[in-house]
Design an enzyme around this catalytic site. Structure first.
Site, PDB file in Angstrom:
ATOM      1  NE  ARG A 175       3.214   0.372  -2.733  1.00 49.67           N
ATOM      2  CZ  ARG A 175       3.363  -0.836  -2.217  1.00 49.67           C
ATOM      3  NH1 ARG A 175       2.438  -1.321  -1.400  1.00 49.67           N
ATOM      4  NH2 ARG A 175       4.422  -1.577  -2.504  1.00 49.67           N
ATOM      5  CB  THR A 217      -2.550  -7.672  -0.639  1.00 51.57           C
ATOM      6  OG1 THR A 217      -1.168  -7.407  -0.449  1.00 51.57           O
ATOM      7  CG2 THR A 217      -3.193  -6.567  -1.416  1.00 51.57           C
ATOM      8  CG  ASN A 276       4.517  -5.870   2.473  1.00 54.17           C
ATOM      9  OD1 ASN A 276       4.240  -6.295   1.360  1.00 54.17           O
ATOM     10  ND2 ASN A 276       5.742  -5.904   2.945  1.00 54.17           N
ATOM     11  N   GLY A 301       1.058 -10.991  -3.075  1.00 53.92           N
ATOM     12  CA  GLY A 301       2.432 -10.562  -3.277  1.00 53.92           C
ATOM     13  C   GLY A 301       2.762 -10.427  -4.746  1.00 53.92           C
TER      14      GLY A 301
END
Length: 580
Positions: free
Chosen positions: A103, A377, A397, A470
């Site tokens: 991440r 994504t 994102n 999301g």
């Protein structure tokens, strides 16, 4: 039927009359793809073929996942990336499981109030639109750690297909053109991006060849020098230079200090199936497990897909799980996440005891004392001939991230900083209202909803699943599992089925068009639920899944199916499930 009262069974039986039979709803779904030796499912057909070619050449599922990750950075620029980050869930053939967290991280110069004005209010666009929104990318480090620790093939072999696709280009098909539709205007505002993704300032047309010379150069550098070429070499220099020139705070030290975390996955069980999914800094695995634990106490299969009672129970479980997600969870290096509590059957029983059997819950009443992710994504699922399984979800994102390319790198950059809590009580890009546990701090990762998940049964792989979307990633992945396990759908039907979502706040059930019948909607409204239709298909994800041993439970139990079945969401216009 734990804690399920007989008087409610009578009510539920009546409610199931509102169901439109599953067989009729999903008769139009295509058959899942079949394979005996391996299966690769991604959101872009060229990337799927890259993965299958790696498997055919003797690579394992991790090798294929790495090659696909690099290929998607070329052929699926809306979400595939070198400039973002994500998660990889791995289940090896011996049953060993692990999780790689690559991440994005907050830059060293980050501050808790960096997106607030002098009055303490969020500055519109500050966390989404410019270089200040960029987190330190993790994808390259993640791919390289996966390859080095669990792969079998040389780095050069796995990067070669992506380099070829970038340098020679690929022809844009209808699905590729569709993926650019919402991003062309944004990309046109950045000269470096416009040079690559537009022609003379106009959107690329069907049949055009997209060549990405600078990206090919960056990929070649990684092929030759590994992760250091990205984090300690010219690529990082180019990104830092662009950030400095455009009001960002990225520094070379941010890149040099980036580290992948290998973590224990979140584990739980549901009706005899073992689930392995993403731990914090993802909320996905915890929330999926919490919801499933609650629903395990009800006869969901008997109540039926789409019935008012099934939907009501799902919504209440989602409501309780998302309040925990949005207020208690954060980066495990900064927050003590209550993993044991949220995945326990005892906690699920407590939640069931608090669910009113006849009236909608009220989200505001669940707000803790003191309390003040993207459609773009992408997820892919892979399994090899030996049964090694990999689920990967990674992201920029927002669609195309900030829509800007660091000049000379060919790399689109993320706007992942928006996933932090800018201010408790203020919703982010996806409407998530989050708490202090997810506040911005240097080197911290923002809380995610990405949920790469692997399900097993009796010690053998059963399902590989995940999705973009999301905050809806969690419920999309959840519903695909339930559709197979509870409702007997085949894999393609389970992924294509219309979806519902609730995330605590706003206190509203959203659904895809035609997800629920008018009778079901009337019954839910009568119980106090606010239900609205969200017709934007892009926000409902593009799930990618694999089922082992049959296309559905019935075929698996009969033992007469192919070894692997793969399905890409019908919402994914460029994707493909390819087996061999």
């Amino acid at each position: 039927m734990q804690q399920f009262e007989l008087r409610r069974l009578s009510l539920a039986a009546g409610l199931t009359l509102s169901i439109v039979l599953t067989q009729n709803v999903f008769a139009a779904s295509p058959a899942p793809a079949e394979g005996q030796n391996g299966m690769v499912v991604t959101a872009q057909h060229l990337a799927s073929q890259v993965g299958v070619d790696v498997l055919k050449s003797g690579g394992n599922a991790v090798d294929a996942a790495v090659a696909v990750g690099y290929a998607l950075a070329v052929v699926y620029p809306t979400a595939g990336n070198l400039g973002g980050g994500g998660f990889m869930t791995i289940r090896l053939k011996d049953g060993t499981t692990t999780f790689l967290d690559f991440r994005e991280r907050a830059p060293l110069a980050s501050t808790k109030t960096m997106y607030l004005d002098a009055n303490g209010n969020p500055v519109p666009g500050a966390s989404t639109e410019g270089y200040l929104a960029v987190g330190v990318p993790g994808s390259v480090a993640g791919m390289e750690m996966a390859r080095e620790k669990y792969g079998t093939k040389p780095r050069e072999d796995l990067l070669a297909p992506a380099i070829r696709l970038a340098s020679e280009g690929f022809v844009l098909e209808p699905g590729d053109i569709a993926s650019f539709a919402d991003g062309n205007d944004m990309l046109a505002q950045d000269p470096a991006a416009a040079k690559i993704f537009l022609k003379d300032g106009k959107p690329l047309e069907l049949g055009a060849t997209l060549v990405q010379t600078d990206l090919a150069k960056s990929l070649t550098a990684i092929s030759r020098g590994g992760a250091d070429a990205f984090y300690k070499g010219e690529t990082a220099d180019l990104i830092v230079k662009a950030s400095t020139a455009n009001g960002g705070i990225l520094a070379k030290e941010d890149f040099e200090q980036y580290k992948v975390r290998e973590l224990e996955p979140v584990k739980c069980s549901y009706r005899g199936y073992d689930i392995v999914s993403s731990p914090p800094p993802s909320s996905g695995g915890l929330v999926i497990c919490e919801i499933l634990n609650v629903l395990e106490g009800y006869p969901i299969s008997y109540l039926g897909y789409g019935s008012a009672e099934t939907v009501r129970l799902m919504v209440e479980a989602m409501r309780h799980a998302f309040v925990d997600r949005n207020t208690a969870l954060g980066d495990p290096d900064f927050v003590d996440n209550p993993v044991g509590k949220l995945t326990s059957k005892a906690y699920a029983e407590e939640i069931r005891a608090r669910i009113d059997p006849y009236r909608a819950g009220v989200s505001e009443e669940l707000k803790p004392a003191g309390f003040g992710e993207s459609t773009e994504t992408t997820h892919y699922s892979i399994i090899d001939k030996d049964g090694n399984a990999v689920a990967v979800t990674y992201t920029l994102n927002g669609s195309f991230g900030i829509g800007k390319v660091a000049e000379g790198s060919g790399i689109l950059l993320n706007n992942e900083m928006d996933d932090f809590t800018m201010k408790p009580g203020v919703p982010n890009l996806y409407g998530l209202v989050q708490g202090e546990a997810n506040a911005i701090e240097p080197r911290k990762s923002p809380l995610s909803s990405m949920s790469p998940t692997i399900v097993s049964k009796d010690g053998q792989p059963f399902m590989v699943i995940g999705s973009p979307g999301g905050s809806r990633i969690i419920t999309i992945t959840l519903e695909a599992i339930m559709n197979v396990v509870d409702h007997g759908m085949d894999l393609q039907e389970a992924i294509d089925a219309p979806r519902i979502h609730h995330q605590w706040l706003p206190d509203r059930v959203v659904m895809e068009p035609h997800a629920l019948s008018p009778d079901t909607l009337r019954l839910l409204t009568g119980m106090g639920y606010k239900v609205g239709i969200d017709p934007d298909w892009s926000i409902w994800g593009e799930a990618a899944g694999i089922l082992v041993g049959g296309k559905n439970l019935k075929q698996i139990e009969a033992g007469d199916g192919a070894r692997y079945y793969g399905a890409i969401d019908s919402r994914a216009t460029a994707g493909a499930a390819i087996g061999y």
